[in-house]
Design an enzyme around this catalytic site. Structure first.
Site, PDB file in Angstrom:
ATOM      1  CB  CYS A 116     -53.057 -97.014   3.472  1.00 10.36           C
ATOM      2  SG  CYS A 116     -52.722 -97.697   1.857  1.00 10.36           S
ATOM      3  CG  HIS A 256     -54.787-100.176   5.907  1.00 10.50           C
ATOM      4  ND1 HIS A 256     -55.701 -99.845   4.940  1.00 10.50           N
ATOM      5  CD2 HIS A 256     -53.613-100.394   5.259  1.00 10.50           C
ATOM      6  CE1 HIS A 256     -55.107 -99.869   3.755  1.00 10.50           C
ATOM      7  NE2 HIS A 256     -53.840-100.201   3.924  1.00 10.50           N
ATOM      8  CG  ASN A 286     -54.635-101.585   0.470  1.00  9.16           C
ATOM      9  OD1 ASN A 286     -55.270-100.564   0.754  1.00  9.16           O
ATOM     10  ND2 ASN A 286     -53.340-101.713   0.700  1.00  9.16           N
TER      11      ASN A 286
HETATM   12  C1  LIG Z   1     -47.543-108.702  -1.265  1.00 12.27           C
HETATM   13  C2  LIG Z   1     -47.657-109.866  -0.313  1.00 12.27           C
HETATM   14  C3  LIG Z   1     -49.101-110.344  -0.257  1.00 12.27           C
HETATM   15  C4  LIG Z   1     -46.776-110.996  -0.774  1.00 12.27           C
HETATM   16  O1  LIG Z   1     -46.907-112.095   0.088  1.00 12.27           O
HETATM   17  P1  LIG Z   1     -45.615-112.904   0.531  1.00 12.27           P
HETATM   18  O2  LIG Z   1     -46.084-114.047   1.349  1.00 12.27           O
HETATM   19  O3  LIG Z   1     -44.682-111.912   1.170  1.00 12.27           O
HETATM   20  O4  LIG Z   1     -45.079-113.411  -0.824  1.00 12.27           O
HETATM   21  P2  LIG Z   1     -43.608-113.212  -1.403  1.00 12.27           P
HETATM   22  O5  LIG Z   1     -43.343-111.785  -1.678  1.00 12.27           O
HETATM   23  O6  LIG Z   1     -42.719-113.920  -0.458  1.00 12.27           O
HETATM   24  O7  LIG Z   1     -43.722-113.977  -2.767  1.00 12.27           O
HETATM   25  C5  LIG Z   1     -43.800-115.372  -2.797  1.00 12.27           C
HETATM   26  C6  LIG Z   1     -43.867-115.849  -4.227  1.00 12.27           C
HETATM   27  O8  LIG Z   1     -45.190-115.633  -4.741  1.00 12.27           O
HETATM   28  C7  LIG Z   1     -45.116-115.015  -6.011  1.00 12.27           C
HETATM   29  N1  LIG Z   1     -46.276-114.184  -6.218  1.00 12.27           N
HETATM   30  C8  LIG Z   1     -46.405-112.865  -5.994  1.00 12.27           C
HETATM   31  N2  LIG Z   1     -47.641-112.471  -6.326  1.00 12.27           N
HETATM   32  C9  LIG Z   1     -48.295-113.555  -6.768  1.00 12.27           C
HETATM   33  C10 LIG Z   1     -49.598-113.767  -7.234  1.00 12.27           C
HETATM   34  N3  LIG Z   1     -50.492-112.778  -7.322  1.00 12.27           N
HETATM   35  N4  LIG Z   1     -49.957-115.010  -7.583  1.00 12.27           N
HETATM   36  C11 LIG Z   1     -49.097-116.033  -7.501  1.00 12.27           C
HETATM   37  N5  LIG Z   1     -47.829-115.880  -7.066  1.00 12.27           N
HETATM   38  C12 LIG Z   1     -47.432-114.664  -6.700  1.00 12.27           C
HETATM   39  C13 LIG Z   1     -43.845-114.223  -5.981  1.00 12.27           C
HETATM   40  O9  LIG Z   1     -43.394-114.000  -7.295  1.00 12.27           O
HETATM   41  C14 LIG Z   1     -42.923-115.120  -5.183  1.00 12.27           C
HETATM   42  O10 LIG Z   1     -42.412-116.095  -6.048  1.00 12.27           O
HETATM   43  P3  LIG Z   1     -40.853-116.445  -6.020  1.00 12.27           P
HETATM   44  O11 LIG Z   1     -40.594-116.914  -4.617  1.00 12.27           O
HETATM   45  O12 LIG Z   1     -40.755-117.511  -7.053  1.00 12.27           O
HETATM   46  O13 LIG Z   1     -40.163-115.176  -6.357  1.00 12.27           O
HETATM   47  C15 LIG Z   1     -47.216-109.451   1.114  1.00 12.27           C
HETATM   48  O14 LIG Z   1     -45.843-109.230   1.124  1.00 12.27           O
HETATM   49  C16 LIG Z   1     -47.923-108.246   1.635  1.00 12.27           C
HETATM   50  O15 LIG Z   1     -49.111-108.246   1.857  1.00 12.27           O
HETATM   51  N6  LIG Z   1     -47.162-107.149   1.904  1.00 12.27           N
HETATM   52  C17 LIG Z   1     -47.717-105.950   2.435  1.00 12.27           C
HETATM   53  C18 LIG Z   1     -48.437-105.247   1.353  1.00 12.27           C
HETATM   54  C19 LIG Z   1     -49.262-104.118   1.837  1.00 12.27           C
HETATM   55  O16 LIG Z   1     -49.865-104.185   2.875  1.00 12.27           O
HETATM   56  N7  LIG Z   1     -49.293-103.082   1.028  1.00 12.27           N
HETATM   57  C20 LIG Z   1     -50.111-101.967   1.221  1.00 12.27           C
HETATM   58  C21 LIG Z   1     -49.565-101.037   2.202  1.00 12.27           C
HETATM   59  S1  LIG Z   1     -50.734 -99.814   2.514  1.00 12.27           S
END
Ligand SMILES: CC(C)(COP(=O)(O)OP(=O)(O)OC[C@H]1O[C@@H](n2cnc3c(N)ncnc32)[C@H](O)[C@@H]1OP(=O)(O)O)[C@@H](O)C(=O)NCCC(=O)NCCS
Length: 329
Positions: A116, A256, A286
């Protein structure tokens, strides 16, 4: 040799595939819901390439528009760099495929891999070539078709990504304008947090790698989130200081587009009001290397920059990597 010329953007173009995949479409595929996706990421929909479209096709459409906006012919191009992690093939490079499609016979062409952050890395590379006089212009494209490496049975990742391409043409601009500074970096130790494991020389494609789903994006979302929040702040502060500017000088912030919460944390740290920040993660999700150029080109098309404005781009991604730049429009 013509040394240390001022280099800036002289043409812009973008392309996203026609097909839109909404959050409610995803609700039918995996256990998720619109409320979760919007509140955790800010994403409402994303564009997905048609089966016949590969990364070079997206790049081609964006390139044609950039050439038109610069008033240039493809034959005049001297360099093509495509930032991508989803090339049409390992080789030839997507840039070479595009060079042929465009008929840009005089251009050197190569791909750059920094996930990215790839677009900002490519801008820095092309700017250096032009500054030193090695080339007079460059077509720089961020293009990715992440839908091809996304596991649509994994709700942790499949809601996050989309496809697209953004293109700019770089050339000499009047003194005082153009790129003022870059801050590129990498933390290779964090490479395992965001990766595509198979299909390379370490783990070539096999029936086993397919069965184990190792040709899809793997991501540790929480750790990548922490890294993103940290480097968005530090890279922005460093690139501003290299340009001799402060956060109060930013007219337009082009981050980004991975997650609205990451963008908001940067806005807080930099005291930026909403009108100075470009956000389109809600419509494109993204798009990896295409994310920053899609946001930049869209802002330019909407007339959000005027001559002399200070534009700050900053991104992060797999590698782990980051890249930031200050540009006087
Ligand atoms: C991926 C992301 C959105 C997850 O958000 P979060 O608030 O950290 O959520 P968590 O990882 O704490 O997950 C919370 C819960 O939601 C659940 N969950 C994950 N994806 C889900 C979805 N699409 N729908 C519903 N629930 C979901 C998980 O399973 C977890 O459940 P659990 O607690 O029972 O295990 C976040 O971590 C993020 O944006 N990270 C950076 C990603 C990024 O920028 N990547 C690209 C880099 S270039």
């Amino acid at each position: 040799m013509n040394q240390l010329r001022s280099v800036g953007i002289i043409g812009t173009g973008k392309y996203v595939p026609e097909k839109i995949l909404t959050n409610s479409d995803l609700e039918k595929i995996v256990e998720t819901n619109d409320e979760w996706i919007v509140s955790r990421t800010g994403i409402r929909e994303r564009h997905i390439a048609a089966p016949h479209e590969a990364t070079s096709d997206l790049a081609y459409e964006a390139a044609l528009k950039a050439l038109e906006s610069a008033g240039m012919k493809a034959e005049d191009l001297e360099l093509i760099i495509i930032a991508t992690i989803t090339p049409d093939t390992s080789f030839p490079s997507t840039a070479c495929i595009l060079q042929d499609k465009l008929g840009a016979k005089s251009a050197a062409a190569f791909d750059l891999s920094a996930a990215c952050s790839g677009f900002v890395y490519s801008l820095a590379t092309a700017t250096s070539f032009i500054k030193t006089g090695m080339y007079n212009n460059a077509l720089v494209i961020g293009a990715d078709t992440l839908s091809r490496i996304t596991d649509y049975t994994d709700r942790n990742t499949c809601v996050l990504f989309g496809d697209g391409a953004g293109a700019v043409i770089l050339g000499e601009v009047p003194e005082g304008r153009g790129f003022q500074s870059f801050d590129l970096g990498a933390e290779g130790a964090g490479g395992t947090l965001l990766k595509l494991e198979a299909g390379g020389s370490r783990l070539p494609a096999s029936a086993q790698t397919i069965e184990d789903k190792k040709h899809f994006i793997y991501m540790n979302g929480r750790e990548v989130f922490k890294f993103a929040v940290r480097v968005m702040g530090t890279a922005t502060e460093r690139v501003l200081s290299k340009a001799g500017l402060g956060k109060e000088n930013i007219d337009l912030f082009v981050p980004h587009q991975a997650n609205i919460r990451i963008i908001q944390s940067a806005m807080q740290r930099l005291d930026l009001p909403e009108e100075k920040v470009v956000v389109n993660v809600d419509r494109y999700a993204n798009t990896s290397a295409a994310s920053i150029p899609l946001a930049l080109v869209e802002a330019a098309e909407e007339g959000r920059m005027k001559e002399g404005d200070t534009v700050l781009m900053v991104g992060f991604g797999g590698g782990l990597t980051w890249g930031a730049s200050v540009l006087i429009w």
